[in-house]
Design a protein around this motif. Structure first.
Motif, PDB file in Angstrom:
ATOM      1  N   GLY A  75      -4.905  -6.026 -16.273  1.00  0.00           N
ATOM      2  CA  GLY A  75      -5.735  -5.044 -17.060  1.00  0.00           C
ATOM      3  C   GLY A  75      -6.852  -4.370 -16.540  1.00  0.00           C
ATOM      4  O   GLY A  75      -7.087  -3.161 -16.651  1.00  0.00           O
ATOM      5  N   ALA A  76      -7.461  -5.146 -15.552  1.00  0.00           N
ATOM      6  CA  ALA A  76      -8.719  -4.548 -14.746  1.00  0.00           C
ATOM      7  C   ALA A  76      -8.365  -3.939 -13.610  1.00  0.00           C
ATOM      8  O   ALA A  76      -9.260  -3.049 -13.194  1.00  0.00           O
ATOM      9  CB  ALA A  76      -9.444  -5.836 -14.419  1.00  0.00           C
ATOM     10  N   HIS A  77      -7.130  -3.952 -12.813  1.00  0.00           N
ATOM     11  CA  HIS A  77      -6.921  -3.503 -11.669  1.00  0.00           C
ATOM     12  C   HIS A  77      -5.706  -2.721 -11.447  1.00  0.00           C
ATOM     13  O   HIS A  77      -5.472  -1.991 -10.402  1.00  0.00           O
ATOM     14  CB  HIS A  77      -6.879  -4.626 -10.428  1.00  0.00           C
ATOM     15  N   LEU A  78      -4.809  -2.693 -12.430  1.00  0.00           N
ATOM     16  CA  LEU A  78      -3.476  -1.799 -12.243  1.00  0.00           C
ATOM     17  C   LEU A  78      -3.813  -0.502 -11.925  1.00  0.00           C
ATOM     18  O   LEU A  78      -3.329   0.181 -11.082  1.00  0.00           O
ATOM     19  CB  LEU A  78      -2.527  -2.127 -13.266  1.00  0.00           C
ATOM     20  N   PRO A  79      -4.618   0.151 -13.007  1.00  0.00           N
ATOM     21  CA  PRO A  79      -4.927   1.699 -12.727  1.00  0.00           C
ATOM     22  C   PRO A  79      -5.566   2.180 -11.474  1.00  0.00           C
ATOM     23  O   PRO A  79      -4.876   3.125 -10.686  1.00  0.00           O
ATOM     24  CB  PRO A  79      -5.750   1.968 -13.961  1.00  0.00           C
ATOM     25  N   ARG A  80      -6.285   1.217 -10.914  1.00  0.00           N
ATOM     26  CA  ARG A  80      -6.886   1.485  -9.524  1.00  0.00           C
ATOM     27  C   ARG A  80      -5.618   1.330  -8.362  1.00  0.00           C
ATOM     28  O   ARG A  80      -5.713   2.211  -7.467  1.00  0.00           O
ATOM     29  CB  ARG A  80      -8.017   0.500  -9.073  1.00  0.00           C
ATOM     30  N   ALA A  81      -4.899   0.362  -8.587  1.00  0.00           N
ATOM     31  CA  ALA A  81      -4.160   0.223  -7.531  1.00  0.00           C
ATOM     32  C   ALA A  81      -3.189   1.215  -7.462  1.00  0.00           C
ATOM     33  O   ALA A  81      -2.638   1.629  -6.314  1.00  0.00           O
ATOM     34  CB  ALA A  81      -3.155  -1.464  -7.754  1.00  0.00           C
ATOM     35  N   VAL A  82      -2.674   1.849  -8.854  1.00  0.00           N
ATOM     36  CA  VAL A  82      -1.683   2.777  -8.812  1.00  0.00           C
ATOM     37  C   VAL A  82      -2.323   3.976  -8.011  1.00  0.00           C
ATOM     38  O   VAL A  82      -1.553   4.839  -7.295  1.00  0.00           O
ATOM     39  CB  VAL A  82      -1.426   3.050 -10.077  1.00  0.00           C
ATOM     40  N   GLU A  83      -3.601   4.140  -8.191  1.00  0.00           N
ATOM     41  CA  GLU A  83      -4.250   5.488  -7.595  1.00  0.00           C
ATOM     42  C   GLU A  83      -4.701   5.018  -6.004  1.00  0.00           C
ATOM     43  O   GLU A  83      -5.358   5.876  -5.533  1.00  0.00           O
ATOM     44  CB  GLU A  83      -5.359   5.989  -8.409  1.00  0.00           C
ATOM     45  N   TYR A  84      -4.311   4.002  -5.531  1.00  0.00           N
ATOM     46  CA  TYR A  84      -4.683   3.523  -4.158  1.00  0.00           C
ATOM     47  C   TYR A  84      -4.557   4.780  -3.102  1.00  0.00           C
ATOM     48  O   TYR A  84      -3.638   5.227  -2.917  1.00  0.00           O
ATOM     49  CB  TYR A  84      -3.985   2.331  -3.885  1.00  0.00           C
ATOM     50  N   ARG A  85      -5.603   5.071  -2.484  1.00  0.00           N
ATOM     51  CA  ARG A  85      -5.721   5.988  -1.393  1.00  0.00           C
ATOM     52  C   ARG A  85      -5.971   5.644  -0.048  1.00  0.00           C
ATOM     53  O   ARG A  85      -6.591   6.436   0.734  1.00  0.00           O
ATOM     54  CB  ARG A  85      -6.505   7.274  -1.881  1.00  0.00           C
ATOM     55  N   ALA A 138      -1.989   4.928 -19.234  1.00  0.00           N
ATOM     56  CA  ALA A 138      -2.823   5.112 -18.191  1.00  0.00           C
ATOM     57  C   ALA A 138      -2.165   5.295 -16.935  1.00  0.00           C
ATOM     58  O   ALA A 138      -2.728   5.999 -15.947  1.00  0.00           O
ATOM     59  CB  ALA A 138      -3.983   3.965 -18.430  1.00  0.00           C
ATOM     60  N   VAL A 139      -1.146   4.606 -16.837  1.00  0.00           N
ATOM     61  CA  VAL A 139      -0.332   4.419 -15.456  1.00  0.00           C
ATOM     62  C   VAL A 139       0.701   5.360 -15.561  1.00  0.00           C
ATOM     63  O   VAL A 139       1.739   5.293 -14.710  1.00  0.00           O
ATOM     64  CB  VAL A 139      -0.287   3.041 -14.817  1.00  0.00           C
ATOM     65  N   ARG A 140       0.884   5.971 -16.460  1.00  0.00           N
ATOM     66  CA  ARG A 140       2.014   6.944 -16.787  1.00  0.00           C
ATOM     67  C   ARG A 140       3.429   6.519 -16.849  1.00  0.00           C
ATOM     68  O   ARG A 140       4.316   6.970 -16.351  1.00  0.00           O
ATOM     69  CB  ARG A 140       1.989   8.309 -15.614  1.00  0.00           C
ATOM     70  N   ILE A 141       3.410   5.363 -17.655  1.00  0.00           N
ATOM     71  CA  ILE A 141       4.867   4.867 -18.065  1.00  0.00           C
ATOM     72  C   ILE A 141       5.345   5.814 -19.136  1.00  0.00           C
ATOM     73  O   ILE A 141       4.556   5.933 -20.172  1.00  0.00           O
ATOM     74  CB  ILE A 141       4.816   3.583 -18.314  1.00  0.00           C
ATOM     75  N   ALA A 195       0.806  -1.203   0.014  1.00  0.00           N
ATOM     76  CA  ALA A 195      -0.102   0.068   0.073  1.00  0.00           C
ATOM     77  C   ALA A 195       1.024   1.218  -0.004  1.00  0.00           C
ATOM     78  O   ALA A 195       0.469   2.216  -0.769  1.00  0.00           O
ATOM     79  CB  ALA A 195      -0.791   0.109   1.016  1.00  0.00           C
ATOM     80  N   SER A 196       1.941   1.332   0.646  1.00  0.00           N
ATOM     81  CA  SER A 196       2.847   2.568   0.938  1.00  0.00           C
ATOM     82  C   SER A 196       3.736   2.870  -0.432  1.00  0.00           C
ATOM     83  O   SER A 196       4.364   3.847  -0.351  1.00  0.00           O
ATOM     84  CB  SER A 196       3.511   2.459   2.120  1.00  0.00           C
ATOM     85  N   ALA A 197       3.770   1.799  -1.429  1.00  0.00           N
ATOM     86  CA  ALA A 197       4.846   2.129  -2.265  1.00  0.00           C
ATOM     87  C   ALA A 197       4.195   3.297  -3.147  1.00  0.00           C
ATOM     88  O   ALA A 197       2.963   3.371  -3.523  1.00  0.00           O
ATOM     89  CB  ALA A 197       4.566   0.969  -3.347  1.00  0.00           C
ATOM     90  N   PRO A 198       5.059   4.363  -3.368  1.00  0.00           N
ATOM     91  CA  PRO A 198       4.792   5.485  -4.514  1.00  0.00           C
ATOM     92  C   PRO A 198       4.039   4.999  -5.653  1.00  0.00           C
ATOM     93  O   PRO A 198       4.240   3.766  -6.411  1.00  0.00           O
ATOM     94  CB  PRO A 198       5.919   6.116  -4.976  1.00  0.00           C
ATOM     95  N   ALA A 199       3.129   5.605  -6.232  1.00  0.00           N
ATOM     96  CA  ALA A 199       2.421   5.388  -7.483  1.00  0.00           C
ATOM     97  C   ALA A 199       3.303   5.255  -8.692  1.00  0.00           C
ATOM     98  O   ALA A 199       2.991   3.969  -9.307  1.00  0.00           O
ATOM     99  CB  ALA A 199       1.432   6.573  -7.932  1.00  0.00           C
ATOM    100  N   PRO A 200       4.425   5.901  -8.892  1.00  0.00           N
ATOM    101  CA  PRO A 200       5.277   5.223 -10.092  1.00  0.00           C
ATOM    102  C   PRO A 200       5.851   4.001  -9.671  1.00  0.00           C
ATOM    103  O   PRO A 200       6.124   3.078 -10.768  1.00  0.00           O
ATOM    104  CB  PRO A 200       6.440   6.370  -9.832  1.00  0.00           C
ATOM    105  N   VAL A 201       6.000   3.502  -8.603  1.00  0.00           N
ATOM    106  CA  VAL A 201       6.501   2.251  -8.309  1.00  0.00           C
ATOM    107  C   VAL A 201       5.611   1.309  -8.450  1.00  0.00           C
ATOM    108  O   VAL A 201       5.781   0.309  -8.978  1.00  0.00           O
ATOM    109  CB  VAL A 201       7.144   1.925  -6.928  1.00  0.00           C
ATOM    110  N   LYS A 202       4.185   1.416  -8.175  1.00  0.00           N
ATOM    111  CA  LYS A 202       3.226   0.519  -8.395  1.00  0.00           C
ATOM    112  C   LYS A 202       2.946   0.399  -9.759  1.00  0.00           C
ATOM    113  O   LYS A 202       2.752  -0.664 -10.318  1.00  0.00           O
ATOM    114  CB  LYS A 202       1.883   1.108  -7.681  1.00  0.00           C
ATOM    115  N   ALA A 203       3.046   1.406 -10.463  1.00  0.00           N
ATOM    116  CA  ALA A 203       2.711   1.398 -12.131  1.00  0.00           C
ATOM    117  C   ALA A 203       3.898   0.232 -12.623  1.00  0.00           C
ATOM    118  O   ALA A 203       3.685  -0.478 -13.576  1.00  0.00           O
ATOM    119  CB  ALA A 203       2.962   2.881 -12.663  1.00  0.00           C
ATOM    120  N   ALA A 204       5.263   0.807 -12.471  1.00  0.00           N
ATOM    121  CA  ALA A 204       6.338   0.100 -13.227  1.00  0.00           C
ATOM    122  C   ALA A 204       6.196  -1.585 -12.672  1.00  0.00           C
ATOM    123  O   ALA A 204       6.530  -2.195 -13.494  1.00  0.00           O
ATOM    124  CB  ALA A 204       7.597   0.613 -12.544  1.00  0.00           C
ATOM    125  N   THR A 205       6.198  -1.852 -11.355  1.00  0.00           N
ATOM    126  CA  THR A 205       6.141  -3.064 -10.871  1.00  0.00           C
ATOM    127  C   THR A 205       5.017  -3.854 -11.404  1.00  0.00           C
ATOM    128  O   THR A 205       4.833  -5.184 -11.679  1.00  0.00           O
ATOM    129  CB  THR A 205       5.990  -3.132  -9.381  1.00  0.00           C
TER     130      THR A 205
END
Length: 396
Positions: free
Chosen positions: A226-236, A337-340, A183-193
């Motif tokens: 495909g269904a969940h990565l954008p939501r995970a990146v924006e996790y708040r 969509a996840v700013r790669i 949960a605490s990983a920054p959005a760019p890290v979530k996107a790349a991983t």
């Protein structure tokens, strides 16, 4: 004539779920260990990710040591430092906590705990003669899937080339996958991983070494990403489902490529990452659509499956080589969509090195799974396109 045999390894035990690390201490006690050695990095420590693990180990009465000297793309020098610290601590079990670098460091250090020699002497497959100490792997990103695999990647500090070490001895006695830790990983890290997960799944699915169970795991992982990565990146702090689905996708993709292997994306990204320090998941994310386009003529039907798993409206009555392009387009859109970044030119990689990187990639073990035969010229063209951002048949 004997048919070719399939081989697939998995950890001895897996624990999955939100808050799973709270049980870590009791499970380590069951393994008979008294002095665990935790391998992690300073970022994990600073983020407080280790706190629930500390609580669990302390509650179990375990005397443990924390070593936080992991560096991205760990070198042989880092691995030997970890192994020396393990020996000095008198530990009897190793725990890798973090991203792929932490788990790779822990795996490689575990080899040296019971085997003499330099870590790079064990490069290749099946070259670890003596069993390693008991091991537990706890990922803090939904990315590498290393917790369920028997591979470690170590960078040669002299040549800056990544060497792969694979052996069943490196399989975890326990893999603990707790989505809350991501949960605490920054959005760019979530996107790349997260795009790294997709790369593992796609390469495993189209690999020439794919098996029915690995393909099932890979395809389901593709759908989850495909269904969940954008939501995970924006996790708040509220969307637990997205993090949980991505953690499961990562674990499944790791199991898939552990049996099916990978392909040209990883063969190239290993070279770019080791040479220029570009994060592994980021390089994979950028190169993936170009390799998919290159492989499309060889596996068009499989690419149609990938497109469908990513939510594309495919018409299986149409030529597969045409419909399969939708998979490439879908991956490109997901990355956007996840700013790669769209090209390697937007990273620290240098275009002048493409020829050398392509030559090095020919010797990378990941290339053996690629469905289309490659040579240095092919790989160089893929890198050139990744620098230019040019896909031949995909409309942005």
């Amino acid at each position: 004539m004997t048919e070719s045999l399939e081989s697939w390894n998995a950890p001895n035990r897996m624990l999955f779920g939100w808050g799973a690390v709270s049980e870590l201490g009791s499970y380590i006690t069951e393994l008979g260990a008294e002095h665990p050695f935790l391998v992690t990095d300073e970022g994990v420590l600073a983020a407080g990710v280790l706190d629930p693990i500390d609580e669990s180990l302390s509650a179990a009465g375990l005397d443990y040591e924390v070593w936080s000297g992991v560096r991205p793309d760990p070198t042989d020098e880092v691995v030997h430092a970890a192994a020396d610290a393990y020996a000095a601590a008198g530990s009897d079990l190793i725990v890798g906590v973090g991203g792929g670098s932490s788990m790779d460091t822990a795996k490689a250090a575990s080899i040296l705990a019971t085997n003499d020699g330099h870590i790079l002497e064990f490069a290749g497959s099946g070259n670890v003669p003596t069993p390693t100490p008991p091991s537990v792997y706890v990922p803090t990103t939904a990315g590498t899937g290393s917790e369920v695999g028997h591979w470690a990647v170590v960078t040669d500090s002299d040549t800056a080339i990544k060497e792969e070490i694979g052996d069943p001895h490196l399989l975890a006695d326990l893999a603990v996958v707790d989505p809350e830790l991501t949960a605490s990983a920054p959005a760019p890290v979530k996107a790349a991983t997260g795009m790294d997960v997709l790369t593992h799944a796609v390469e495993a699915y189209v690999s020439i070494k794919a098996q029915s169970p690995t393909s099932a795991l890979a395809l389901d992982s593709i759908e989850k990403v495909g269904a969940h990565l954008p939501r995970a990146v924006e996790y708040r702090g509220e969307d637990r489902e997205a993090l949980t689905k991505m953690a499961r996708a990562s674990m499944q993709a790791g199991m898939a490529f552990n049996g099916a292997g990978l392909g040209a994306v990883h063969a190239l990204s290993h070279q770019v990452g080791a040479t220029f320090g570009v994060p592994h998941g980021l390089v994979n994310a950028i190169i993936l659509p170009y390799v998919m386009e290159y492989n499309l003529p060889q596996v068009p039907d499989l690419m149609v499956d990938v497109a469908a798993a990513l939510g594309e409206d495919v018409d299986r009555a149409k030529p597969a080589d045409v419909e399969g392009r939708k998979a490439v387009a879908a991956v490109r859109r997901l990355g956007d969509a996840v700013r790669i970044p769209g090209t390697l030119a937007e990273t620290d990689a240098e275009r002048a090195a493409t020829s050398r990187l392509a030559e090095q990639a020919l010797d990378d073990g990941s290339l053996t799974g690629n469905p289309r035969t490659t040579d240095a010229a092919d790989l160089e063209r893929i890198l050139e396109r990744a620098f230019d951002g040019e896909l031949a048949h995909v409309d942005d």
